[in-house]
Design an enzyme around this catalytic site. Sequence first.
Site, PDB file in Angstrom:
ATOM      1  N   GLY A  63     -51.779 -28.386 -63.491  1.00 52.99           N
ATOM      2  CA  GLY A  63     -50.120 -28.699 -63.580  1.00 52.99           C
ATOM      3  C   GLY A  63     -49.292 -28.024 -62.353  1.00 52.99           C
TER       4      GLY A  63
ATOM      5  N   PRO B 217     -56.215 -26.407 -67.051  1.00 52.01           N
ATOM      6  CG  PRO B 217     -58.543 -26.900 -66.344  1.00 52.01           C
ATOM      7  CD  PRO B 217     -57.210 -27.601 -66.649  1.00 52.01           C
ATOM      8  CD  GLU B 218     -56.689 -22.002 -63.660  1.00 49.97           C
ATOM      9  OE1 GLU B 218     -57.583 -20.887 -64.003  1.00 49.97           O
ATOM     10  OE2 GLU B 218     -57.026 -23.107 -63.489  1.00 49.97           O
ATOM     11  CB  THR B 219     -49.434 -25.014 -65.086  1.00 45.64           C
ATOM     12  OG1 THR B 219     -49.869 -25.962 -65.802  1.00 45.64           O
ATOM     13  CG2 THR B 219     -48.114 -25.626 -64.502  1.00 45.64           C
TER      14      THR B 219
ATOM     15  CG  HIS C 231     -58.072 -26.141 -59.895  1.00 44.08           C
ATOM     16  ND1 HIS C 231     -58.181 -24.892 -60.535  1.00 44.08           N
ATOM     17  CD2 HIS C 231     -57.122 -27.040 -60.449  1.00 44.08           C
ATOM     18  CE1 HIS C 231     -57.404 -25.405 -61.743  1.00 44.08           C
ATOM     19  NE2 HIS C 231     -56.711 -26.556 -61.836  1.00 44.08           N
TER      20      HIS C 231
END
Length: 294
Positions: free
Chosen positions: A21, A44-46, A73
């Site tokens: 995100g 998984p991550e923002t 990423h």
Amino acid sequence: MTLYSEVSAFTRTPGHGNRAGVVLDAAALSEAEMQRLAAFVGAPETVFVTRMGGGLVQVRYFTPTQEVAFCGHATVALGLLLAQEGHWSGEALALETLVGRVPLRLVSEAGAPHQVWMQQPRHEHRPVDRTLRAELAAALGLDARMVHRGLPLAAASTGLWSVFVPLLDSLLLDALEPDLEAIAGLSRRLGVDSVYAYAPLGVSRFAARDFAPLLGIPEDPVTGSAGGALLGLLAAHGRLPLRSGRACGVIYQGHALGTPGEVEVEVEVRGEQVVAVHVGGCATVERQGAWPRR
């Protein structure tokens, strides 16, 4: 309403790589709101941009369950979106993160943004007691005899710590049956964020899988920060060919989840010391949406 984008990093194919995100205007969001929005996006991550200007972009990273200091990423995803949205055309740019400043470099192809490279935070590594070989193997669903004896089993970091477990070949990676509870326990004992299994595909090509239950991520599809840490670790142990003080390699990850991606890494070495780790990759915007603040 807060606008967000979902961007897949380390791939040019929608649905592949690792989804992140990206919120370009998070200045008005509280920490609690960032956490709720990260859970809403479910990637998984923002990454949240809290301030931008003067060649610096201040960011924070959240998984669906907690804040993390750095994410490779999501950084690549952010760089690509900044370029596509007209905020960055290739001039000097750096992110301000909880682990320090992360310079970015943009590579364009036919006038369009193609790749984003980041100089990751300082590379560190430390040994892991060899008596834990069997326990780490068992947590991955393997026998200790399947652990490669010629490649380093150690912990390393370029922002987040992982323990790197070398396997004899990539077929073993595909067959892993991880015990996430055991991996979480080992991660706590070793003071790392994930257990990262890898196997050689060639002189400087590797396949990998990364398990991070402590971060609320059972398996991370394609991991930029750990990919850089791995190649730095291999370079520090003399396991990569050097040319003019540089070692290059590629990591293939995500195949077991049906979301393959490629992480390119370049390591600068001076004497026996790793002085810089650069990680690059492509990215593609999947979708955009709006989060109703409440």
